[in-house]
Write a protein that holds these residues in place. Structure first.
Motif, short mmCIF file in Angstrom:
data_model
loop_
_atom_site.label_atom_id
_atom_site.label_comp_id
_atom_site.label_asym_id
_atom_site.label_seq_id
_atom_site.Cartn_x
_atom_site.Cartn_y
_atom_site.Cartn_z
N LYS A 1 2.81 36.00 -27.75
CA LYS A 1 2.43 34.63 -28.10
C LYS A 1 2.92 33.63 -27.06
N ASN A 2 3.92 34.02 -26.28
CA ASN A 2 4.47 33.13 -25.27
C ASN A 2 3.75 33.33 -23.95
N ASP A 3 3.17 32.26 -23.44
CA ASP A 3 2.37 32.35 -22.21
C ASP A 3 2.51 31.02 -21.44
N ASP A 4 3.70 30.77 -20.94
CA ASP A 4 3.96 29.54 -20.19
C ASP A 4 5.02 29.81 -19.13
N GLU A 5 5.44 28.77 -18.42
CA GLU A 5 6.34 28.92 -17.28
C GLU A 5 7.69 29.53 -17.64
N THR A 6 8.09 29.41 -18.89
CA THR A 6 9.36 29.98 -19.32
C THR A 6 9.39 31.50 -19.12
N CYS A 7 8.22 32.12 -19.19
CA CYS A 7 8.14 33.58 -19.03
C CYS A 7 8.65 34.03 -17.66
N ILE A 8 8.41 33.25 -16.64
CA ILE A 8 8.76 33.67 -15.28
C ILE A 8 10.05 33.03 -14.77
N ASN B 1 1.67 35.66 -19.07
CA ASN B 1 2.03 36.81 -19.89
C ASN B 1 0.78 37.49 -20.40
N VAL B 2 0.02 38.06 -19.49
CA VAL B 2 -1.20 38.78 -19.87
C VAL B 2 -0.83 40.07 -20.59
N ALA B 3 -1.49 40.34 -21.71
CA ALA B 3 -1.11 41.47 -22.56
C ALA B 3 -2.31 42.34 -22.92
N PRO B 4 -2.08 43.60 -23.26
CA PRO B 4 -3.16 44.48 -23.71
C PRO B 4 -3.91 43.89 -24.89
N GLY B 5 -5.20 44.17 -24.94
CA GLY B 5 -6.06 43.65 -26.00
C GLY B 5 -6.69 42.32 -25.65
N GLN B 6 -6.21 41.68 -24.58
CA GLN B 6 -6.76 40.40 -24.16
C GLN B 6 -7.84 40.60 -23.10
#
Length: 221
Positions: free
Chosen positions: A210-217, A32-37
């Motif tokens: 804040k969520n960045d794991d396998e659940t995202c996909i 979950n790559v996001a702006p500002g990172q």
């Protein structure tokens, strides 16, 4: 537009796909790559390709306030050659931003259903990007933006814009062509045919940066 994406490929895959001969500092898969990172990007230094990290959200070198970056995560390819923020970057500060999918929220859904969008063959790809260096009052930032275009037939029911995705041959042309006139780069971008895509629904879990794991996909069932 493009406001979130994934990069799950390992260092070996990235090096092979983009023809890199140097180590890549990868901490972990990104769901979950996001702006500002800080995002992995590839430039050409005039002699070879180099991989490193740029902050997503372009701060033009002439900007007085770095907060402008939050408004410049994307650049419209149709008009970038006319805009002061992007015109000179098209000439000599082009970059590749590796990814293997991106997220978009269905504009026709009342609950803005998030979807994960991939190439049909699910291979690693690159967004066409621009980068710049900003320096002021002892602060220095290297930042980037992702170029977008009008949505193709596949994307139109989801959103009216989409990121520019480059094929392997187009990646090399994008990086290695050296300094060019902005108008010539604009013509190059306008001739690109969108890649074939596929999509599936994912849970609103991905809505939070804040969520960045396998659940995202995980496919929504």
């Amino acid at each position: 537009m493009c406001g979130r994406y994934t990069l799950l490929a390992d260092e070996k895959q990235i090096a092979q796909t983009f023809g890199l001969d140097q180590p890549i500092d990868l901490n972990q898969p990104r769901y979950n790559v996001a702006p500002g990172q800080n995002v992995l990007a590839i430039i050409h230094d005039g002699q070879k390709k180099r991989a490193g990290y740029l902050r997503w959200g372009l701060i033009p070198s002439w900007a007085k306030d770095e907060k402008i970056g939050y408004k410049m995560i994307n650049a419209r390819s149709e008009t970038a050659h006319e805009k002061p923020s992007f015109k000179h970057l098209l000439s000599r500060k082009r970059c590749l931003i590796p990814a293997d999918s991106f997220y978009e929220w269905n504009r026709d859904s009342q609950e803005k259903q998030p979807k994960r969008i991939q190439l049909q063959d699910r291979r690693l790809f690159a967004f066409a990007g621009l980068w710049d260096k900003w320096e002021q009052n002892g602060q220095k930032h290297f930042t980037c933006t992702i170029l977008t275009r009008e949505a193709n037939a596949f994307m139109q029911p989801i959103h009216h814009r989409m990121p520019i995705i480059l094929s392997k041959e187009q990646m090399n042309a994008w990086l290695e062509a050296g300094e060019q006139k902005p108008e010539d780069v604009h013509r190059f971008l306008s001739t690109l045919e969108p890649e074939d895509l596929q999509a599936y629904d994912v849970a609103s879990y991905v809505n939070s940066v804040k969520n960045d794991d396998e659940t995202c996909i995980a496919p929504l069932v």
